[in-house]
Design a protein around this motif. Structure first.
Motif, PDB file in Angstrom:
ATOM      1  N   GLY A 169       0.791  -1.220   0.000  1.00  0.00           N
ATOM      2  CA  GLY A 169       0.000   0.000   0.000  1.00  0.00           C
ATOM      3  C   GLY A 169       0.825   1.273   0.000  1.00  0.00           C
ATOM      4  N   SER A 170       2.024   1.235   0.539  1.00  0.00           N
ATOM      5  CA  SER A 170       2.863   2.432   0.635  1.00  0.00           C
ATOM      6  C   SER A 170       4.329   2.033   0.672  1.00  0.00           C
ATOM      7  N   ASP A 171       5.196   3.028   0.503  1.00  0.00           N
ATOM      8  CA  ASP A 171       6.637   2.773   0.583  1.00  0.00           C
ATOM      9  C   ASP A 171       7.039   2.312   1.983  1.00  0.00           C
ATOM     10  N   GLU A 173       5.262   0.588   4.046  1.00  0.00           N
ATOM     11  CA  GLU A 173       4.875  -0.815   4.193  1.00  0.00           C
ATOM     12  C   GLU A 173       5.854  -1.726   3.468  1.00  0.00           C
TER      13      GLU A 173
END
Length: 297
Positions: A169-171, A173
């Motif tokens: 979902g994100s960097d 993560e």
């Protein structure tokens, strides 16, 4: 085995160097499968046929290692097709293939780690080893399934990409997943092995520790080979983390580093399968080596 999320891999035009790299890595993986599968099956047959009595725990670990190698190499054709073409199966098949691959790799890693723990318990706490032996193997596969859950949860097939690869979902993560993989897949197992052998050397002499020349050479070879061939994978993880950290402050450096990372990832992936292919040859060499020694030794 981290698939790159670089959009250039999914574009219509792919540079010749990338195509050549994919072809070479696929050929190496195919050779590992052709050589490794019958080799590991041979190890299973030889150990089971020659062990007329009850298998000791070391041989059980060798059987476990060969079984995990077979499971890993059995998935190679699927990944070769994925590398050369695209992922044509559903998302569930992607997760299943990822589960089988990571389960075998985690079991492989935990088995090698258990070699060191077994030596420690065998010399210093033999009665405890007799009680815990079967439970350790069950716990090994259970822990391997738990470690595999992280990889399965982050693998997916995104519409339009036709690739079974990691999606987060994100960097932040993604960095967390990479750090956990390196800690659980290398740092902690390596620390356990080093600690086990260091404590053994302080508590007992070498004669008691290395009473079986064959098993000592075999276990040492498997452990050294395993961690040597797994180091590149975790170096690639560190490069991935560096790329993510630098993409805001040093975007040009991050892009250049990611380009080299893609090449390194293909090499590291081959090392993983080569490790599964090499184990039965180490076993065969150790068996031949011990037969050539005088009976008195």
């Amino acid at each position: 085995m981290n698939s790159s999320s670089n959009s250039s891999l999914n574009s219509t035009w792919i540079p010749d160097g990338v195509v050549s790299g994919r072809l070479i890595s696929s050929i190496i993986m195919g050779l590992c499968c052709v050589l490794g599968l019958p080799g590991n099956i041979g190890v299973l047959v030889v150990i089971l046929r020659r062990s007329s009595r009850r298998l000791n725990f070391t041989l059980c670990l060798m059987l476990n290692l060969a079984s995990s190698d077979i499971l890993c190499l059995a998935t190679v054709p699927v990944w070769i097709y994925h590398i050369l073409h695209a992922w044509i199966l559903c998302c569930a098949a992607c997760k299943l293939a990822t589960f089988l691959l990571y389960l075998s790799l985690c079991c492989n890693m935990l088995t090698v780690t258990l070699f060191g723990v077994h030596r420690y318990l065998q010399v210093l706490y033999p009665q405890m080893l007799n009680r815990l032996g079967p439970c350790l193997l069950l716990a090994l596969w259970g822990l391997a399934c738990a470690l595999t859950a992280l990889a399965v949860a982050t693998r997916d097939v995104v519409d339009g990409e036709l690739k079974c690869q990691r999606h987060t979902g994100s960097d932040a993560e993604r960095v967390a997943v990479l750090v956990l993989e390196t800690l659980l897949g290398f740092v902690i197992p390596f620390s356990v092995l080093v600690t086990s052998y260091c404590r053994l050397h302080r508590r007992v002499n070498q004669t008691a520790l290395f009473s079986s020349a064959k098993m000592t050479w075999l276990v040492t070879s498997v452990v050294v080979t395993f961690f040597t061939l797994w180091i590149p994978v975790h170096i690639v993880n560190m490069v991935d983390i560096t790329c993510i950290v630098q993409q805001t402050s040093l975007p040009e450096s991050s892009v250049a580093l990611r380009c080299h990372r893609n090449t390194a990832a293909r090499v590291a992936r081959c090392f993983l399968f080569f490790n599964c292919c090499l184990d039965p040859f180490l076993y065969a060499f150790a068996s031949r080596r011990i037969r050539e020694q005088p009976k008195s030794s």
